[in-house]
Design an enzyme around this catalytic site. Sequence first.
Site, PDB file in Angstrom:
ATOM      1  N   ASP A  13       0.939  -1.049   0.268  1.00  0.00           N
ATOM      2  CA  ASP A  13      -0.187  -0.062   0.065  1.00  0.00           C
ATOM      3  C   ASP A  13       0.815   1.444   0.242  1.00  0.00           C
ATOM      4  OD1 ASP A  13      -2.406  -1.623  -0.080  1.00  0.00           O
ATOM      5  OD2 ASP A  13      -1.951  -1.820   2.393  1.00  0.00           O
ATOM      6  N   GLU A  14       1.750   1.521  -0.632  1.00  0.00           N
ATOM      7  CA  GLU A  14       2.764   2.578  -0.988  1.00  0.00           C
ATOM      8  C   GLU A  14       2.076   3.622  -1.428  1.00  0.00           C
ATOM      9  OE1 GLU A  14       4.032  -1.001  -1.218  1.00  0.00           O
ATOM     10  OE2 GLU A  14       5.506  -1.245   0.445  1.00  0.00           O
ATOM     11  N   LYS A  16       1.781   2.348  -5.017  1.00  0.00           N
ATOM     12  CA  LYS A  16       2.815   1.081  -6.603  1.00  0.00           C
ATOM     13  C   LYS A  16       1.525   1.778  -7.549  1.00  0.00           C
ATOM     14  CE  LYS A  16       1.892  -2.704  -4.173  1.00  0.00           C
ATOM     15  NZ  LYS A  16       2.090  -2.359  -2.857  1.00  0.00           N
ATOM     16  N   LYS A  18      -0.653   4.442  -8.474  1.00  0.00           N
ATOM     17  CA  LYS A  18      -1.186   5.693  -8.980  1.00  0.00           C
ATOM     18  C   LYS A  18       0.730   5.553  -9.450  1.00  0.00           C
ATOM     19  CE  LYS A  18       0.364  10.305  -7.037  1.00  0.00           C
ATOM     20  NZ  LYS A  18       0.631  11.529  -6.559  1.00  0.00           N
ATOM     21  N   ALA A  39      -3.966  -7.807  -3.982  1.00  0.00           N
ATOM     22  CA  ALA A  39      -3.820  -6.180  -4.339  1.00  0.00           C
ATOM     23  C   ALA A  39      -4.840  -5.609  -4.019  1.00  0.00           C
ATOM     24  CB  ALA A  39      -3.166  -6.287  -5.706  1.00  0.00           C
ATOM     25  N   GLY A  40      -4.495  -4.305  -3.933  1.00  0.00           N
ATOM     26  CA  GLY A  40      -5.848  -3.344  -3.789  1.00  0.00           C
ATOM     27  C   GLY A  40      -4.737  -1.546  -4.868  1.00  0.00           C
ATOM     28  N   HIS A  41      -4.938  -1.854  -6.280  1.00  0.00           N
ATOM     29  CA  HIS A  41      -3.787  -0.917  -6.282  1.00  0.00           C
ATOM     30  C   HIS A  41      -4.824   0.773  -6.965  1.00  0.00           C
ATOM     31  CE1 HIS A  41      -0.401  -3.141  -7.226  1.00  0.00           C
ATOM     32  NE2 HIS A  41      -1.023  -3.217  -5.849  1.00  0.00           N
ATOM     33  N   THR A 129      -5.771 -11.614   3.174  1.00  0.00           N
ATOM     34  CA  THR A 129      -6.847 -11.157   2.571  1.00  0.00           C
ATOM     35  C   THR A 129      -8.477 -12.088   2.554  1.00  0.00           C
ATOM     36  OG1 THR A 129      -6.731 -11.599   0.364  1.00  0.00           O
ATOM     37  CG2 THR A 129      -5.456  -9.075   1.690  1.00  0.00           C
ATOM     38  N   ARG A 143       2.846 -29.090  -6.698  1.00  0.00           N
ATOM     39  CA  ARG A 143       2.463 -29.299  -8.551  1.00  0.00           C
ATOM     40  C   ARG A 143       0.447 -29.994  -8.975  1.00  0.00           C
ATOM     41  NH1 ARG A 143       7.717 -32.672  -8.162  1.00  0.00           N
ATOM     42  NH2 ARG A 143       6.779 -32.892  -6.179  1.00  0.00           N
ATOM     43  N   GLN A 222       1.602  -6.229  -3.392  1.00  0.00           N
ATOM     44  CA  GLN A 222       2.472  -6.311  -1.927  1.00  0.00           C
ATOM     45  C   GLN A 222       3.325  -5.483  -1.486  1.00  0.00           C
ATOM     46  OE1 GLN A 222       1.290  -9.269  -3.904  1.00  0.00           O
ATOM     47  NE2 GLN A 222      -0.684  -8.474  -3.155  1.00  0.00           N
ATOM     48  N   LYS A 329       3.564  10.245   0.090  1.00  0.00           N
ATOM     49  CA  LYS A 329       2.424  10.879   0.682  1.00  0.00           C
ATOM     50  C   LYS A 329       2.812  11.411   2.164  1.00  0.00           C
ATOM     51  CE  LYS A 329      -1.303   8.037   1.963  1.00  0.00           C
ATOM     52  NZ  LYS A 329      -2.207   7.012   2.137  1.00  0.00           N
TER      53      LYS A 329
HETATM   54  P1  GDP Z   1      -0.641   0.168  -3.343  1.00  0.00           P
HETATM   55  O1  GDP Z   1      -0.876  -0.906  -3.321  1.00  0.00           O
HETATM   56  O2  GDP Z   1       0.466   0.343  -3.238  1.00  0.00           O
HETATM   57  O3  GDP Z   1      -1.211   1.224  -5.139  1.00  0.00           O
HETATM   58  O4  GDP Z   1      -1.587   2.043  -2.454  1.00  0.00           O
HETATM   59  P2  GDP Z   1      -3.079   1.474  -1.766  1.00  0.00           P
HETATM   60  O5  GDP Z   1      -3.617   1.910  -3.004  1.00  0.00           O
HETATM   61  O6  GDP Z   1      -3.665   0.836  -1.147  1.00  0.00           O
HETATM   62  O7  GDP Z   1      -2.441   2.693  -0.679  1.00  0.00           O
HETATM   63  C1  GDP Z   1      -2.169   4.069  -1.255  1.00  0.00           C
HETATM   64  C2  GDP Z   1      -3.741   4.833  -0.503  1.00  0.00           C
HETATM   65  O8  GDP Z   1      -2.499   6.273  -1.328  1.00  0.00           O
HETATM   66  C3  GDP Z   1      -4.795   5.085  -2.041  1.00  0.00           C
HETATM   67  O9  GDP Z   1      -5.422   5.450  -1.631  1.00  0.00           O
HETATM   68  C4  GDP Z   1      -4.287   6.188  -2.998  1.00  0.00           C
HETATM   69  O10 GDP Z   1      -4.984   6.875  -3.635  1.00  0.00           O
HETATM   70  C5  GDP Z   1      -3.113   7.300  -2.022  1.00  0.00           C
HETATM   71  N1  GDP Z   1      -1.735   7.728  -2.428  1.00  0.00           N
HETATM   72  C6  GDP Z   1      -1.040   7.876  -3.102  1.00  0.00           C
HETATM   73  N2  GDP Z   1      -0.413   8.956  -3.043  1.00  0.00           N
HETATM   74  C7  GDP Z   1      -0.355   9.557  -2.219  1.00  0.00           C
HETATM   75  C8  GDP Z   1      -0.110  10.611  -1.655  1.00  0.00           C
HETATM   76  O11 GDP Z   1       0.837  11.167  -2.519  1.00  0.00           O
HETATM   77  N3  GDP Z   1      -0.966  12.041  -0.778  1.00  0.00           N
HETATM   78  C9  GDP Z   1      -2.280  11.473  -0.360  1.00  0.00           C
HETATM   79  N4  GDP Z   1      -2.226  11.916   1.212  1.00  0.00           N
HETATM   80  N5  GDP Z   1      -3.055   9.846  -0.868  1.00  0.00           N
HETATM   81  C10 GDP Z   1      -1.696   8.850  -1.523  1.00  0.00           C
HETATM   82  P1  IMO Z   2      -1.395  -4.625  -2.069  1.00  0.00           P
HETATM   83  O1  IMO Z   2      -0.449  -4.801  -4.206  1.00  0.00           O
HETATM   84  C1  IMO Z   2      -1.000  -4.418   1.824  1.00  0.00           C
HETATM   85  C2  IMO Z   2      -0.860  -8.929   3.702  1.00  0.00           C
HETATM   86  C3  IMO Z   2      -2.344  -9.507   3.963  1.00  0.00           C
HETATM   87  C4  IMO Z   2      -1.516 -10.052   5.386  1.00  0.00           C
HETATM   88  C5  IMO Z   2      -0.573 -10.815   4.267  1.00  0.00           C
HETATM   89  C6  IMO Z   2      -0.920 -12.339   3.765  1.00  0.00           C
HETATM   90  O2  IMO Z   2      -2.386  -3.855  -2.659  1.00  0.00           O
HETATM   91  O3  IMO Z   2       0.039  -3.304  -1.579  1.00  0.00           O
HETATM   92  P2  IMO Z   2      -2.405 -12.819   1.979  1.00  0.00           P
HETATM   93  O4  IMO Z   2      -3.914 -12.455   1.670  1.00  0.00           O
HETATM   94  O5  IMO Z   2      -1.502 -12.686   0.775  1.00  0.00           O
HETATM   95  O6  IMO Z   2      -2.767 -14.146   2.872  1.00  0.00           O
HETATM   96  O7  IMO Z   2      -2.247 -11.826   3.220  1.00  0.00           O
HETATM   97  O8  IMO Z   2      -0.131 -10.108   3.369  1.00  0.00           O
HETATM   98  N1  IMO Z   2      -1.537  -8.160   2.540  1.00  0.00           N
HETATM   99  C7  IMO Z   2      -1.283  -6.984   1.688  1.00  0.00           C
HETATM  100  N2  IMO Z   2      -0.830  -5.677   2.913  1.00  0.00           N
HETATM  101  N3  IMO Z   2      -1.111  -4.689   0.658  1.00  0.00           N
HETATM  102  C8  IMO Z   2      -1.456  -5.684   0.047  1.00  0.00           C
HETATM  103  O9  IMO Z   2      -1.479  -5.303  -1.274  1.00  0.00           O
HETATM  104  C9  IMO Z   2      -1.052  -6.762   0.612  1.00  0.00           C
HETATM  105  N4  IMO Z   2      -1.848  -7.775   0.173  1.00  0.00           N
HETATM  106  C10 IMO Z   2      -1.257  -8.831   1.101  1.00  0.00           C
HETATM  107  O10 IMO Z   2      -3.318  -7.749   5.015  1.00  0.00           O
HETATM  108  O11 IMO Z   2      -1.055  -9.459   5.905  1.00  0.00           O
HETATM  109 MG    MG Z   3      -2.734  -1.849  -1.607  1.00  0.00          MG
END
Ligand code: GDP
Ligand code: IMO
Ligand code: MG
Length: 428
Positions: A13-14, A16, A18, A39-41, A129, A143, A222, A329
Amino acid sequence: MKSDVILGLQWGDEGKGKIVDYLAAKYDVVARFQGGPNAGHTLEFDDIKHVLHQVPSGVFRKNTKNVIGNGVVLDPVIFKREIEALKKFNIEPFYNLFISKRAQLILPTHRLLDAAYEKSKGDEKIGSTLRGIGPTYQDKTARIGLRVGDSISPNFIEKYNKLKEKHLSILKMHEFEYDLETLETEFFEALEYLKKFKLVDTEVLINQSLAAHETVLAEGAQGSLLDIDFGSYPFVTSSNTTCAGVCTGLGLAPSKIGQVYGIFKAYCTRVGGGPFPTELKEAVGERIRTEGREFGATTGRPRRCGWIDLPALKYAIMINGVTQLSMMKVDVLDTFDEINACTHYKMKDGSLTDAMPFDLCNEDITPVYKTFKGWKVDLTRLTDYKSLPKELMEYISFLEEELKTPISIVSVGPNRNQTIFRSNHFSQ
Ligand code: GDP
Ligand code: IMO
Ligand code: MG
């Protein structure tokens, strides 16, 4: 040509999604190499927010080919739902989406097993998740898994039933209620839908693209600290989220890896269980969560928040061979008087280290912080690096020196436009 890579350096959730969306305009191909619908991007532009789980984040760029690689685990049900949602925005990924025949299928019983295993772990649960990720990768390495390409073979149902029976015999050992019939109806409908897409040998497609001088960007899911080998085991996901995963997950030779963009937040978050040395359990953590809207994009769970962890970041940079960094962020810290960065871990015996211990889970670590003065400026409207406040510039210089890697992107808001790119600020 070589493939560039974008991957997370923390616990996911860094931001990615975006950055992949932002950079995708410059790439001919965007390819996911591991993970699945865990994943949730998030992508934001034109006042609309999109959350992608299975589909690569280059999908909104009409001239970009999007690839779901062999290292991915694919749930047809979530895939169908996601594609249908994109159609509402006039995005028709049927034409520019290519799916590996070698990607593993997530079956309904994989999801049930995920839930059953988590339940049986009690207090030690990983906080999965529950998308069936672990059981699907488990079957891949055992396998016995089913691949996307298997779905077009005449004996697919036979293979499916054989694996299902195996799963049901395991489920019998768990106290667990489920309605498999409904799940299966939905699964087989979605599988027919999936079969209409371009199911190809993506390893050939990507290598041919590079040979034809097309630009390729690999999109990680992740984060490095969730990597099955190098993450905070056992509180990890079940794939290699690190750079090596690009080679196995797309069929690319190591010599074909170009720039590696490491993405990190100006602080740190984690969702689910597991160690988190710099976690802030009180008011400051709560404030970061509120300001940063730190709630899971896949499950909606509140994310645990804490200060940036430099020992962990250094480790992730080393494992991935990161060539440039994206700091995300930063705006979330705009109102803070002081900002902390963990430079070392103080171990139980009093010693200081900036190295990653073997077992983060069983170490008694006290983070050692260096404190910085906050910039107290609204960054969200700034577009030029030179206009950033002096305190932030000093902080960025400190991070670059500590991490020995240039920060080429500074993100100051969720929107595609709120991205400051320092064009000449990285080594090729
Ligand atoms: P990902 O899984 O690495 O793609 O990240 P996520 O989408 O799960 O979580 C990142 C969250 O931070 C999302 O809600 C984005 O819209 C938001 N976001 C991304 N970059 C920034 C930023 O620079 N500032 C703020 N305030 N929010 C951001
Ligand atoms: P994105 O791509 C944050 C975490 C789960 C759990 C562990 C194992 O959006 O950054 P899993 O469902 O893979 O067996 O869960 O990994 N996890 C994540 N945390 N962002 C994610 O994806 C994640 N995908 C899995 O919360 O702790
Ligand atoms: Mg995410």
